[in-house]
Structure formats: structure tokens, C-alpha cells
Design an enzyme around this catalytic site. Structure first.
Site, short mmCIF file in Angstrom:
data_model
loop_
_atom_site.label_atom_id
_atom_site.label_comp_id
_atom_site.label_asym_id
_atom_site.label_seq_id
_atom_site.Cartn_x
_atom_site.Cartn_y
_atom_site.Cartn_z
CG HIS A 133 -46.99 -3.08 -31.24
ND1 HIS A 133 -46.13 -3.12 -30.18
CD2 HIS A 133 -48.24 -3.04 -30.68
CE1 HIS A 133 -46.80 -3.09 -29.04
NE2 HIS A 133 -48.09 -3.05 -29.32
CG ASP A 185 -41.86 -4.57 -35.05
OD1 ASP A 185 -42.07 -4.65 -33.83
OD2 ASP A 185 -40.85 -4.04 -35.56
CG ASP A 216 -46.16 -0.90 -24.66
OD1 ASP A 216 -46.31 -1.46 -23.56
OD2 ASP A 216 -46.28 -1.48 -25.76
CE LYS A 219 -36.98 -7.34 -24.67
NZ LYS A 219 -36.94 -8.62 -23.91
CG HIS A 220 -39.91 -5.46 -28.48
ND1 HIS A 220 -39.50 -6.72 -28.81
CD2 HIS A 220 -40.38 -5.53 -27.21
CE1 HIS A 220 -39.73 -7.54 -27.80
NE2 HIS A 220 -40.26 -6.84 -26.81
CD GLU A 240 -43.31 -2.96 -21.34
OE1 GLU A 240 -43.86 -3.89 -20.74
OE2 GLU A 240 -43.69 -2.54 -22.45
#
Length: 478
Positions: A133, A185, A216, A219-220, A240
Site C-alpha cells: 500500500h 491498496d 510489511d 498477509k495482504h 509479516e
């Protein structure tokens, strides 16, 4: 190897062998050290406080004296400049321009000098990177033209905040943040976005000579993004994946070399902040489940504190509990991370109180916690040097009950408990059941007392709930 489980090295990138040996010190660049000493400068809040790359360079000996061998620094790229309802982007996670440096931290030359100075001290440097992001202040529509290189709305998922963090699709495509600061995002599934990041990270590593990456919000990001990114970076990368379930986090190790060990983190906090939490449960969840769901636990990055959670000493003032938790952190399977300020017993609460300016401690290296932690870290490093197998031989349980867990790794026996400073424990272990050769004595590194081992039986006694870190007097006992 006498019943001790091991993960034998297979063909793998050389950086994994290198990083297994490390103890990482996490730095928030803005909060670690100023350009010049000012121990009474403001050390709290959610605005830039003045920490810089030069400041870190000036204080590398402090980190070295703790025994840490690698340093993880904050994201380095230019962030949004606005002062938001959540403060400023002093932490580095609200990017605006991926092609420029954050001038609040210094110049390109300052950064190169820092990495070079780290290498001159035979240490490694890990950089924090965000690919998920960018940053945006306020609730007004985003002006994508302000971002580089992704300066069009076509590079971003449609605005929608993540509501269900367990929904895979929503977690990948939704925006993080809130109406005060929202995080546009990036469409990391797009080929041109992936190509940019591959070229960008390759250039970043070559230009600044970073040795590793902390990725960082992994997971996204789509899991399919990682393999080509890792190949382009060609350095150790830990991601992460903010989740406590080892099954969920472990799946990411199919795509990433390493992840931050959130399952262990949550178990450490629960176990050593609540004496009712059974060591049997800790062993099942933090050891057995993690081994079951992860491909290689020896490269997981373990931590007890970070910048997103209240400090351990915010939850308890019991030093014995902290020492036990830190002992587990440093000697369990994996790579330990020390969050700056742990060694000074910082006790800040939620963000930003857990991101204190370290200068308020005057970089004190003589306080008891610093000395104890340094002793633990140096013991681990000595074991790594003495026993080549230390970094890939898994810990082996010697004894366990509701409040005490005793385990061993090459050259050391560890006894930890979670009942705190008002407790004591006594354990007797017949080492003949585990080893053919048994040493005649051990040394407790925290007290420097010698503990005899008579008739192969080791009696471990602890007062005031303190952990035991026992080093064999005979280096061949394993």
C-alpha cells in the site's frame, strides 16, 4: 545426535545459513538516536522526533555491546508529509514515492554510510519494505497523481476497508487504515506492478548493500507475488503475516523463506503474562503446532515485543516473568528479534507510547536488564560458534509440568517457568536417558554458579522464579 530432532541442511540459498546465526535488533529510525546527543529531547508522541541514519551510525557500539549481530531499520522511502489525526509518518509505513528516500532520516550518503558502518562491525542490515500500500491522509478522495511510480487509480484496488481479516479475498483487495489515515491498496497482482517491484528491490539491494528484508503486511499481498520478488531481491526475507494460527501463517513459508513467528509471539505473551496458562498448552501450540505447519522453523523470526503492541513491561512489572519470556525467545528454535528499548525495560502502552525515543535511557549499558539480556545473547552466539549444528538442531523437551518447561539445544539446557518472582521450582532430570556422555557439571550463566551433575542426575533449583540457562562444562556432551 541422541534423540535431538534436527532439520538437516538441504540445498538452499546461502543466506539462510547466514541468518540462522543472527540475533536481530529492531530499530525505529526516528526513535533510536538523534544526530547529536540530547538525552532530554522530546521522546514521545506521534510526530517526527528527529532520529536519523546518522544517529544510528553513531550508536552502533551500543547495539554491538548488547550482543546483537543484525539491525532491522524502518522503511526508507519518502512518506506523506501531512500531519494527520494519527500524527506523522515517522514510522515509514505511509509511502508516497517509492523512488525517493525519506529526507527526515537523512541523505542517500547517510544511508550508505550506515550500512557500510554496520558491515565494518561484522553485522548485517535488514531493511523494512512495504509493497502492499501507499499512504493517504484524511477522508477526502485520493489524488493518485501524487504517488510514484503508481500515479493512477488503475494501480489500486477499489476503495473498501478490510472488515473481515480472515477472509482471504477481502484481506488481499481491501484497504487498511481508517478515515483518518487510509492506505491505498496496490494491485500487486498486475504484471507491470510486479515487474516494477522486482527491478526496484534488485536495485535497492545493490545500491545500499542491504543483507535482508522485512516485508510489511505480507498477509495482504497475493502469495503468488512473493517468489519472483524474492528471486529478484536474492537476500533473506521475512514476511509479516499478522495471525496467531500456525496453520495460516505456516502456509506462507511455501512462498517466503521466513515469516515473523506470530504464533510464538501470542503464546509467549499469554503464557508469561498469565500463570494460569499451562506450559503443556504452550508446548503444544508454540512448539509442536509450529513445527507441524511450518516448513522450516529454524528461520522463523521470533519476537516478544514490536511497534504494534504494548510493551511487555506495560502488562507486568515482574522481572522474573520478563527474563523467562526472553530466555524462551532467545533459545527456542528460530532467529530472535529484540525490539529496541526492551533492554531498558521500556513500558509504553499502545502506539505511539510503545515507540519511545531511546535517548531518554542515555543508552545505559549497566542496568540489570541490559546485562542479563546481553549475557543471554552472547551465550547464544557462543553456542552458535561452538556447535555448528546449533542453528538447525531443534530443541528437545527434557521435562514439563503446568508451570515449568525444560528443554535442551546443543551445549545448553534451559529451564523456564511462568509463575513469577514469588515462586520457586525444583526439577531433577536423569541425563543418562538422553545422552551417552554426561558432563560432571554445568554453569548457570545468570548467576555464574556451578551446578554438579551426580550419577547422571541434574538437579535444577530456581528461587524467585528466575530462568536457568545451564552451559555444559564439557563441550562434547552432545
Amino acid at each position: 545426535m541422541n534423540l535431538i530432532c534436527s532439520i538437516l541442511p538441504k540445498k538452499e540459498p546461502s543466506y539462510l545459513k547466514l541468518w540462522r546465526k543472527q540475533v536481530i535488533y529492531q530499530v525505529l529510525t526516528d526513535r533510536f538516536a538523534l544526530d547529536e546527543d540530547n538525552f532530554y529531547a522530546k521522546a514521545s508522541g506521534n510526530l517526527y522526533l528527529g532520529g536519523t541514519w546518522k544517529g544510528i551510525t553513531r550508536n552502533l557500539d551500543y547495539i554491538k555491546s548488547l550482543g546483537c549481530t543484525a539491525i532491522w531499520i524502518s522503511p526508507i522511502v519518502k512518506n506523506i508529509s501531512e500531519t494527520t489525526d494519527c500524527g506523522q509518518a515517522y514510522h515509514g509505513y505511509w509511502a508516497q514515492d517509492m523512488t525517493q528516500l525519506n529526507e527526515n532520516f537523512g541523505t542517500e550518503e547517510d544511508l550508505k554510510e550506515l550500512v557500510n558502518a554496520i558491515h565494518e562491525k561484522n553485522m548485517l542490515c535488514m531493511v523494512d519494505i512495504v509493497v502492499n500500500h501507499m499512504g493517504h491522509a484524511g477522508s477526502k478522495p485520493v489524488n493518485f497523481l501524487l504517488y510514484q511510480p503508481f500515479n493512477s487509480g488503475k494501480y489500486y484496488h477499489n476503495w473498501q476497508f478490510v472488515q473481515n481479516y480472515d477472509d482471504p479475498h477481502e484481506t488481499i483487495t481491501g484497504w487498511l487504515g481508517d478515515s483518518h489515515v487510509n492506505l491505498p491498496d496496490i494491485r500487486t497482482e498486475k504484471n507491470e506492478v510486479r515487474k516494477f517491484f522486482q527491478n526496484w528491490v534488485s536495485d535497492l539491494i545493490k545500491r545500499y548493500q542491504f543483507d535482508g528484508i522485512r516485508l510489511d503486511t505480507a498477509k495482504h499481498v497475493e502469495k503468488s507475488f512473493f517468489p519472483t520478488f524474492i528471486e529478484a531481491a536474492n537476500v533473506f526475507t521475512t514476511g509479516e503475516v499478522f495471525h496467531g494460527d500456525p496453520k495460516v501463517v505456516g502456509d506462507y513459508q511455501k512462498y517466503l523463506p521466513s515469516t515473523l513467528n506470530f504464533p510464538l509471539f501470542f503464546q509467549l505473551r499469554e503464557t508469561f503474562l498469565d500463570p494460569k496458562h499451562s506450559m503443556f498448552s504452550f508446548y503444544d501450540k508454540a512448539v509442536l503446532d509450529v513445527r507441524h505447519y511450518f516448513k522450516d522453523v529454524t528461520v522463523l523470526c521470533n519476537f516478544l515485543e514490536n511497534h504494534d503492541f504494548p510493551r511487555f513491561f506495560h502488562e507486568t512489572k515482574d522481572i522474573a516473568l520478563a527474563l523467562n519470556a526472553l530466555t524462551a525467545l532467545i533459545f527456542m528454535d528460530g532467529i530472535p528479534i529484540i525490539y529496541y528499548g526492551q533492554e531498558q525495560m521500556f513500558d509504553g502502552g499502545s502506539d505511539p507510547d510503545n515507540r519511545e525515543g531511546l535517548w531518554k535511557s542515555k543508552y545505559n549499558t549497566s542496568n540489570p536488564m541490559f546485562r542479563h539480556l546481553s549475557s543471554m545473547i552472547r551465550t547464544r552466539q557462543n553456542l552458535v560458534e561452538t556447535y555448528p549444528e546449533f542453528t538447525y538442531v531443534l530443541s528437545f523437551q527434557l521435562y514439563i509440568d503446568d508451570s515449568v518447561y525444560v528443554f535442551t539445544r546443543p551445549g545448553v539446557i534451559i529451564a523456564i517457568s511462568n509463575e513469577g518472582s514469588t515462586s520457586s521450582f525444583k526439577v531433577e532430570i536423569d541425563l543418562k536417558e538422553h545422552w551417552k556422555e554426561v558432563p560432571s557439571s554445568f554453569t548457570d550463566i545468570l548467576t555464574q554458579k556451578t551446578i554438579p551433575c551426580k550419577d547422571h542426575k541434574l538437579k535444577i533449583k530456581s528461587k524467585s522464579g528466575l530462568p536457568k540457562i545451564l552451559i555444559s562444562s564439557d563441550p562434547s556432551f552432545l
